[in-house]
Design a protein around this motif. Sequence first.
Motif, PDB file in Angstrom:
ATOM      1  N   ALA A  79       0.812  -1.219   0.000  1.00 12.11           N
ATOM      2  CA  ALA A  79       0.000   0.000   0.000  1.00 12.11           C
ATOM      3  C   ALA A  79       0.844   1.267   0.000  1.00 12.11           C
ATOM      4  O   ALA A  79       0.303   2.372  -0.029  1.00 12.11           O
ATOM      5  N   GLY A  80       2.174   1.127   0.039  1.00  9.69           N
ATOM      6  CA  GLY A  80       3.048   2.303   0.050  1.00  9.69           C
ATOM      7  C   GLY A  80       2.923   3.108   1.319  1.00  9.69           C
ATOM      8  O   GLY A  80       3.089   4.330   1.324  1.00  9.69           O
ATOM      9  N   THR A  81       2.675   2.404   2.420  1.00  7.39           N
ATOM     10  CA  THR A  81       2.288   3.075   3.653  1.00  7.39           C
ATOM     11  C   THR A  81       3.448   3.776   4.347  1.00  7.39           C
ATOM     12  O   THR A  81       4.491   3.190   4.581  1.00  7.39           O
ATOM     13  N   MET A  82       3.224   5.043   4.690  1.00  8.62           N
ATOM     14  CA  MET A  82       4.187   5.817   5.470  1.00  8.62           C
ATOM     15  C   MET A  82       3.398   6.887   6.222  1.00  8.62           C
ATOM     16  O   MET A  82       2.729   7.712   5.600  1.00  8.62           O
ATOM     17  N   TYR A  83       3.459   6.862   7.547  1.00 10.29           N
ATOM     18  CA  TYR A  83       2.685   7.803   8.359  1.00 10.29           C
ATOM     19  C   TYR A  83       3.390   9.143   8.466  1.00 10.29           C
ATOM     20  O   TYR A  83       4.564   9.210   8.826  1.00 10.29           O
ATOM     21  N   LEU A 312      -4.726   7.274  -1.515  1.00  8.04           N
ATOM     22  CA  LEU A 312      -5.243   6.572  -0.344  1.00  8.04           C
ATOM     23  C   LEU A 312      -4.160   6.246   0.686  1.00  8.04           C
ATOM     24  O   LEU A 312      -4.458   5.672   1.731  1.00  8.04           O
ATOM     25  N   ILE A 313      -2.908   6.599   0.392  1.00  5.93           N
ATOM     26  CA  ILE A 313      -1.804   6.260   1.305  1.00  5.93           C
ATOM     27  C   ILE A 313      -2.006   6.893   2.676  1.00  5.93           C
ATOM     28  O   ILE A 313      -1.830   6.227   3.707  1.00  5.93           O
ATOM     29  N   ALA A 314      -2.368   8.153   2.711  1.00  2.18           N
ATOM     30  CA  ALA A 314      -2.550   8.827   4.006  1.00  2.18           C
ATOM     31  C   ALA A 314      -3.657   8.153   4.807  1.00  2.18           C
ATOM     32  O   ALA A 314      -3.525   7.947   6.019  1.00  2.18           O
ATOM     33  N   LYS A 315      -4.749   7.800   4.137  1.00  2.00           N
ATOM     34  CA  LYS A 315      -5.862   7.146   4.833  1.00  2.00           C
ATOM     35  C   LYS A 315      -5.446   5.772   5.331  1.00  2.00           C
ATOM     36  O   LYS A 315      -5.713   5.405   6.488  1.00  2.00           O
ATOM     37  N   TYR A 316      -4.811   4.987   4.495  1.00  2.00           N
ATOM     38  CA  TYR A 316      -4.365   3.646   4.881  1.00  2.00           C
ATOM     39  C   TYR A 316      -3.391   3.738   6.057  1.00  2.00           C
ATOM     40  O   TYR A 316      -3.477   2.968   7.026  1.00  2.00           O
ATOM     41  N   SER A 317      -2.467   4.691   5.992  1.00  2.00           N
ATOM     42  CA  SER A 317      -1.479   4.863   7.054  1.00  2.00           C
ATOM     43  C   SER A 317      -2.157   5.209   8.374  1.00  2.00           C
ATOM     44  O   SER A 317      -1.778   4.702   9.437  1.00  2.00           O
ATOM     45  N   TRP A 325      -6.645  -2.076  11.806  1.00  2.00           N
ATOM     46  CA  TRP A 325      -6.189  -3.085  10.841  1.00  2.00           C
ATOM     47  C   TRP A 325      -7.299  -4.050  10.456  1.00  2.00           C
ATOM     48  O   TRP A 325      -7.421  -4.444   9.297  1.00  2.00           O
ATOM     49  N   PHE A 326      -8.131  -4.449  11.396  1.00  2.00           N
ATOM     50  CA  PHE A 326      -9.194  -5.408  11.111  1.00  2.00           C
ATOM     51  C   PHE A 326     -10.536  -4.727  10.845  1.00  2.00           C
ATOM     52  O   PHE A 326     -11.580  -5.388  10.834  1.00  2.00           O
ATOM     53  N   ALA A 327     -10.524  -3.430  10.608  1.00  2.00           N
ATOM     54  CA  ALA A 327     -11.756  -2.707  10.304  1.00  2.00           C
ATOM     55  C   ALA A 327     -12.155  -2.942   8.850  1.00  2.00           C
ATOM     56  O   ALA A 327     -11.299  -3.159   7.983  1.00  2.00           O
ATOM     57  N   PRO A 328     -13.439  -2.894   8.539  1.00  2.00           N
ATOM     58  CA  PRO A 328     -13.893  -3.166   7.165  1.00  2.00           C
ATOM     59  C   PRO A 328     -13.306  -2.214   6.135  1.00  2.00           C
ATOM     60  O   PRO A 328     -13.056  -2.608   4.995  1.00  2.00           O
ATOM     61  N   GLU A 329     -13.060  -0.947   6.525  1.00  2.00           N
ATOM     62  CA  GLU A 329     -12.519  -0.006   5.550  1.00  2.00           C
ATOM     63  C   GLU A 329     -11.074  -0.348   5.180  1.00  2.00           C
ATOM     64  O   GLU A 329     -10.662  -0.166   4.030  1.00  2.00           O
ATOM     65  N   ARG A 330     -10.271  -0.853   6.134  1.00  2.00           N
ATOM     66  CA  ARG A 330      -8.907  -1.265   5.789  1.00  2.00           C
ATOM     67  C   ARG A 330      -8.937  -2.485   4.890  1.00  2.00           C
ATOM     68  O   ARG A 330      -8.174  -2.585   3.916  1.00  2.00           O
ATOM     69  N   LEU A 331      -9.818  -3.426   5.167  1.00  2.00           N
ATOM     70  CA  LEU A 331      -9.931  -4.620   4.339  1.00  2.00           C
ATOM     71  C   LEU A 331     -10.376  -4.257   2.919  1.00  2.00           C
ATOM     72  O   LEU A 331      -9.907  -4.844   1.939  1.00  2.00           O
ATOM     73  N   ALA A 332     -11.269  -3.288   2.807  1.00  2.00           N
ATOM     74  CA  ALA A 332     -11.705  -2.841   1.484  1.00  2.00           C
ATOM     75  C   ALA A 332     -10.554  -2.183   0.728  1.00  2.00           C
ATOM     76  O   ALA A 332     -10.348  -2.431  -0.473  1.00  2.00           O
ATOM     77  N   LEU A 333      -9.807  -1.331   1.424  1.00  4.55           N
ATOM     78  CA  LEU A 333      -8.647  -0.704   0.794  1.00  4.55           C
ATOM     79  C   LEU A 333      -7.628  -1.742   0.355  1.00  4.55           C
ATOM     80  O   LEU A 333      -7.005  -1.622  -0.695  1.00  4.55           O
ATOM     81  N   GLN A 334      -7.450  -2.784   1.186  1.00  3.00           N
ATOM     82  CA  GLN A 334      -6.469  -3.814   0.849  1.00  3.00           C
ATOM     83  C   GLN A 334      -6.839  -4.536  -0.435  1.00  3.00           C
ATOM     84  O   GLN A 334      -5.965  -4.927  -1.217  1.00  3.00           O
ATOM     85  N   ALA A 335      -8.132  -4.716  -0.666  1.00  2.00           N
ATOM     86  CA  ALA A 335      -8.575  -5.369  -1.904  1.00  2.00           C
ATOM     87  C   ALA A 335      -8.161  -4.535  -3.114  1.00  2.00           C
ATOM     88  O   ALA A 335      -7.698  -5.078  -4.131  1.00  2.00           O
ATOM     89  N   LEU A 336      -8.308  -3.232  -3.010  1.00  2.00           N
ATOM     90  CA  LEU A 336      -7.873  -2.359  -4.103  1.00  2.00           C
ATOM     91  C   LEU A 336      -6.359  -2.427  -4.277  1.00  2.00           C
ATOM     92  O   LEU A 336      -5.848  -2.516  -5.398  1.00  2.00           O
TER      93      LEU A 336
END
Length: 411
Positions: A79-83, A312-317, A325-336
Amino acid sequence: MAKEKIVLAYSGGLDTSVILKWLKETYDAEIIAFTADIGQKDELDGLEAKALATGASKVYIDDLRAEFAKDFIYPMFQAGTMYEGQYLLGTSIARPLIAKRMVDIARAEGATAIAHGATGKGNDQVRFELTAAALAPEISVIAPWRLEAFREQFPGRAEMIAYAEKHGIPVTASAAKPYSTDRNLLHISFESGMLEDPWFDPSAEENEDMYVLSVSPERAPDQAEYVELTFEQGDCVALNGESLSPLEVMERLNELGGKHGIGRVDMVENRFVGMKSRGVYETPGGTILFTAHRKMESLTMDREVMHLRDSLIAKYSQLVYNGFWFAPERLALQALVTESQKNVTGVVRLKLYKGNVIGAGVKSPVSLYNPDIATMEADPSQAYDQGDATGFIRLNALRLKVSSGVEQSKN
């Protein structure tokens, strides 16, 4: 009647050692100590014996390193995650895995509660408890630092040390290392103590002994070292042509990055609970992997897919940092994210030198880069007619001209 059982996230440090004993006395319960091996190395030595001697009825020390690398670090890096532009989330991403395993143990042991030693000022309390809420809402959570009775008994570390000495609990707390650390496969963090002064310079030579995973760039080798990372669908699967598991990749990259002084970060960040805090991090392997992954994407990922994912990097981070991590919105983002990685395949070559990770080449069987089209010379493919840019620019300029005309008419 059987006693209540409580599963405690146990590190063996001063706080969780005191909490183990305190829980046993306060709740008259069986305390099951759980330690997740996520790459702490020698910090795990002697933990089982210490926990049992402190009063635990049972001890779990589970090797979760492979799961941590494969199912947590790798998806997050896709996801290119960086906070906040600096932090690779080494502590944040470990907490949902620890809490997940705590829930598993609680269910297997018939425990009614889990407990942790996170303070009421930090992020970890949120991460542990949001994970428990998502996975096991029927299990209650005990957070001693948020209980008035606990804080009254232990207003400071001096009282905790005295309590430990009274009950024969061996502790290593001292002024020799006036800061707290948290280590795992991805990083090690340093907080509190002398680091609470944001003007304090941890990179100064006299503070070099604080660091664990890396040498300073000044002490790194004078000779650069090259490394090649092979990717398949967004995951690094080999180094220098040798196939490796995610765990092995992280271990090798940590060694390489540490050797060359890579991955040190000193930042003031915004905690989820509202305050700013200063943290110093060492993430040698993660920094190399993050850089290589981005370079692999630059060659193989469609422009609009990349820009959408990047938006979406800022949101994912934030979701990782804040404990969702186990919230539905993170799981949805992970699918993308997973869909975006299907062609992120190829080899990246990097040069490691005195704290720097320098690109030194990238290739892929599914490269979207076409030198015949991009060339500044004559285009042998005739796929791009430079004259077409005239209409392209005219259409994109239309709204700007209209807007400018409206503004001019006001004057």
